[in-house]
Design a protein around this motif. Sequence first.
Motif, PDB file in Angstrom:
ATOM      1  N   LEU A   7      -6.855   9.226  -5.545  1.00 56.48           N
ATOM      2  CA  LEU A   7      -5.631   8.971  -4.784  1.00 56.48           C
ATOM      3  C   LEU A   7      -4.892  10.289  -4.630  1.00 56.48           C
ATOM      4  O   LEU A   7      -4.647  10.991  -5.622  1.00 56.48           O
ATOM      5  CB  LEU A   7      -4.744   7.954  -5.504  1.00 56.48           C
ATOM      6  CG  LEU A   7      -5.256   6.522  -5.610  1.00 56.48           C
ATOM      7  CD1 LEU A   7      -4.283   5.669  -6.405  1.00 56.48           C
ATOM      8  CD2 LEU A   7      -5.481   5.919  -4.230  1.00 56.48           C
ATOM      9  N   TYR A   8      -4.543  10.617  -3.397  1.00 59.93           N
ATOM     10  CA  TYR A   8      -3.765  11.821  -3.113  1.00 59.93           C
ATOM     11  C   TYR A   8      -2.397  11.385  -2.598  1.00 59.93           C
ATOM     12  O   TYR A   8      -2.303  10.537  -1.702  1.00 59.93           O
ATOM     13  CB  TYR A   8      -4.467  12.700  -2.076  1.00 59.93           C
ATOM     14  CG  TYR A   8      -5.742  13.333  -2.587  1.00 59.93           C
ATOM     15  CD1 TYR A   8      -5.904  13.608  -3.939  1.00 59.93           C
ATOM     16  CD2 TYR A   8      -6.778  13.657  -1.730  1.00 59.93           C
ATOM     17  CE1 TYR A   8      -7.058  14.181  -4.422  1.00 59.93           C
ATOM     18  CE2 TYR A   8      -7.955  14.225  -2.204  1.00 59.93           C
ATOM     19  CZ  TYR A   8      -8.088  14.484  -3.551  1.00 59.93           C
ATOM     20  OH  TYR A   8      -9.238  15.051  -4.037  1.00 59.93           O
ATOM     21  N   ALA A   9      -1.374  11.965  -3.165  1.00 62.09           N
ATOM     22  CA  ALA A   9      -0.005  11.604  -2.800  1.00 62.09           C
ATOM     23  C   ALA A   9       0.773  12.851  -2.409  1.00 62.09           C
ATOM     24  O   ALA A   9       0.607  13.919  -3.009  1.00 62.09           O
ATOM     25  CB  ALA A   9       0.693  10.888  -3.960  1.00 62.09           C
ATOM     26  N   VAL A  10       1.608  12.698  -1.384  1.00 54.77           N
ATOM     27  CA  VAL A  10       2.573  13.726  -0.987  1.00 54.77           C
ATOM     28  C   VAL A  10       3.952  13.118  -1.212  1.00 54.77           C
ATOM     29  O   VAL A  10       4.304  12.120  -0.576  1.00 54.77           O
ATOM     30  CB  VAL A  10       2.388  14.157   0.475  1.00 54.77           C
ATOM     31  CG1 VAL A  10       3.437  15.192   0.869  1.00 54.77           C
ATOM     32  CG2 VAL A  10       0.982  14.704   0.703  1.00 54.77           C
ATOM     33  N   ILE A  11       4.689  13.681  -2.126  1.00 55.91           N
ATOM     34  CA  ILE A  11       5.984  13.127  -2.521  1.00 55.91           C
ATOM     35  C   ILE A  11       7.051  14.187  -2.294  1.00 55.91           C
ATOM     36  O   ILE A  11       6.932  15.306  -2.800  1.00 55.91           O
ATOM     37  CB  ILE A  11       5.966  12.683  -3.995  1.00 55.91           C
ATOM     38  CG1 ILE A  11       4.900  11.602  -4.201  1.00 55.91           C
ATOM     39  CG2 ILE A  11       7.335  12.169  -4.416  1.00 55.91           C
ATOM     40  CD1 ILE A  11       4.754  11.165  -5.640  1.00 55.91           C
ATOM     41  N   ASN A  12       8.061  13.832  -1.526  1.00 56.97           N
ATOM     42  CA  ASN A  12       9.180  14.738  -1.284  1.00 56.97           C
ATOM     43  C   ASN A  12      10.322  14.400  -2.228  1.00 56.97           C
ATOM     44  O   ASN A  12      10.611  13.232  -2.493  1.00 56.97           O
ATOM     45  CB  ASN A  12       9.652  14.630   0.166  1.00 56.97           C
ATOM     46  CG  ASN A  12       8.647  15.201   1.137  1.00 56.97           C
ATOM     47  OD1 ASN A  12       8.585  16.402   1.343  1.00 56.97           O
ATOM     48  ND2 ASN A  12       7.840  14.336   1.741  1.00 56.97           N
ATOM     49  N   ASP A  13      10.957  15.427  -2.706  1.00 60.97           N
ATOM     50  CA  ASP A  13      12.035  15.256  -3.678  1.00 60.97           C
ATOM     51  C   ASP A  13      13.070  16.349  -3.451  1.00 60.97           C
ATOM     52  O   ASP A  13      12.796  17.338  -2.755  1.00 60.97           O
ATOM     53  CB  ASP A  13      11.466  15.329  -5.102  1.00 60.97           C
ATOM     54  CG  ASP A  13      12.469  14.853  -6.139  1.00 60.97           C
ATOM     55  OD1 ASP A  13      13.461  14.223  -5.753  1.00 60.97           O
ATOM     56  OD2 ASP A  13      12.250  15.115  -7.330  1.00 60.97           O
TER      57      ASP A  13
END
Length: 348
Positions: free
Chosen positions: A101-107
């Motif tokens: 699983l690849y995730a792109v998370i903005n914070d």
Amino acid sequence: MTAPLPTAPAQSYGADADGLICAFHLRPDAPGEQLASAAEALARLGPRLQPEAGFVWLHMNLSHAAAEPWLKAHSGLDESFYETWGQGSRSTRIERDGEALYAVINDVAFDFSFDAGDVATLWMAVKPGLVVTARFHPLRSVDRLRVAVRRGEQLGSSVELLVHLLHDQADELQRIVRSTTDRIDDIEDALLAGRDAHGGRFDLALGRLRRLTVRLQRLLAPEPSALMRTLSRPPAWVSDADRQHLHRASEEFVVVLRDVSALQDRIKLLQDESAARVNEQNNRSLFTLTIVTVLALPINLVSGLFGMNVGGIPLAEDKRGFWIMLAFIAALTGGIAGFAMRGLRRRG
């Protein structure tokens, strides 16, 4: 003999020589164990970890030149993970690529100051025995996760760490919404009370907050299509419980983003109210300027006529001519002023 100059320490950018910020070995039934170096983490990854042995979490600093080469040499991640770092689209999403699983998370950045530019990206790879998080700038949610793991919070699987990070991000977004609401409350109270609490910059403050909420909604909202594809066809090693946790995390984002949309509507209404008040003030100023211009018309007209160098100007030889003309101008100006005030009373 001259002593040698001390050598400046190499810049680590908050990481070790391999670009590693921190590493943990997490097990289902025990607190996480912090690993001292990338070499120790690599030793734990040597034999493929079984589910009962937990997983290793590596948190990397991409500002360090050695981080990417070390990951490519030792993590076993596909090239698609590294390609996401340079992609133009950085919307929050979770995608499946084979058995990972690849995730792109903005914070928001750690030194977040209510600026639309203080939003940065965290890239994440989740496998059965390995979780890799990589970022260029310090981020609040992942730092909260790191503190929680150090305090002994137990995470049973690598997907559970991803879910924990999503919950932390939703909490951070909710905190921003709450703080933004407080700022809007202050602006609204000052605007409705007619106080110039912001030095005549209501529009500037509201515009900045609106840009912030729009950017947060655009970047922090998970892509529904990518998330639905992942939840409908997860990797075989993802348990039903982890899938339910991911679904609940997405629902939590929906609630928070609904509050962001309501906040945007409220900011828009306040911008309209501020613009209406500015237009009203401009109309008053224009009306005042018009009245002054009309009242000055008699003296301008008479002075223009009597200032012409031609013969036959009346009262030119009369010693009382100046006072006669002054009384005439005063009477004419008073008459125009009385007519204007009578019209204003009728309008009122």
